[in-house]
Design an enzyme around this catalytic site. Sequence first.
Site: not given
Ligand code: GLP
Length: 270
Positions: A66, A141, A143, A148
Amino acid sequence: MDIIIRDHYEAMSDYATEVIAGYVKSKPDCVLGLATGGTPIGVYQRLIQMHQQGLDFSQVKTFNLDEYYGIGMDLEKPYNLDQSYARFMHEELFKHINIKKENIHIPNGLTKEPESYCQWYEKQIEKVGGIDLQLLGLGRDGHWGFNEPGSSLGSRTRLQALTEQTLDDNYEAFYKKSNIPKDQMPYFAITMGIGTILEARNILMIVNGAKKAEMVAKCLEGPITSQITASAIQLHSGRITVVLDKAAASQLQHSNHYVHVEKLKRDYGL
Ligand code: GLP
């Protein structure tokens, strides 16, 4: 599903790194799906160390999940100073390893035509024969990527509006330290869909920390629902490896069973 539980973040990162390095060694031109966020940073640091000891990325191709919409790769100055995931990947991994620029794919958050661009991105994945191993984190959440709650479990790469919770989490993690005002964060992102992710031949999900424990339990042991898009992991047909630290695994009902299965497989060399 192989659910691996380790004492802490470092051990979780060690295990996950070995999985990725194993693919790169056995198939030097493998296609890796990559993720951003705080969670994979330990894995990326270890991959860099392994590269310094000889792990070769010269034929590896990567596709990122993404990118925020409205920022991203400036084609003239590929990695400008912004909070794009393109920059994150460059800083945390790509600039330290011998991957070829043309083998790196990250959704272009600056596209003016997101719909056709997203179709093009899917085509690029198809053209290389699909993703061998997709690395995933877990949003609070539930995802994957930026899928989402409410995203269809068959969804493809597309433009997606971000929830308040995701904006809050990502603001804390990435934007706050650069003193960027919250209202200047992008409210949309381009993300691979859940259907796209499920087509990867193998999945490697890593999650750490007590904050995500409830979501980990819902995702792995609860009903499959578009309200927790990562629960689609239960539909995947390839090899699934989930690596958790103890805190993230703390609300799983069947953790004893997962530990037992890991030991059995190790004892029998499976
Ligand atoms: C963002 C990214 C996800 C990732 C999430 C969790 O939303 N788009 O791909 O898994 O953050 O991030 P973190 O690893 O900092 O908790």
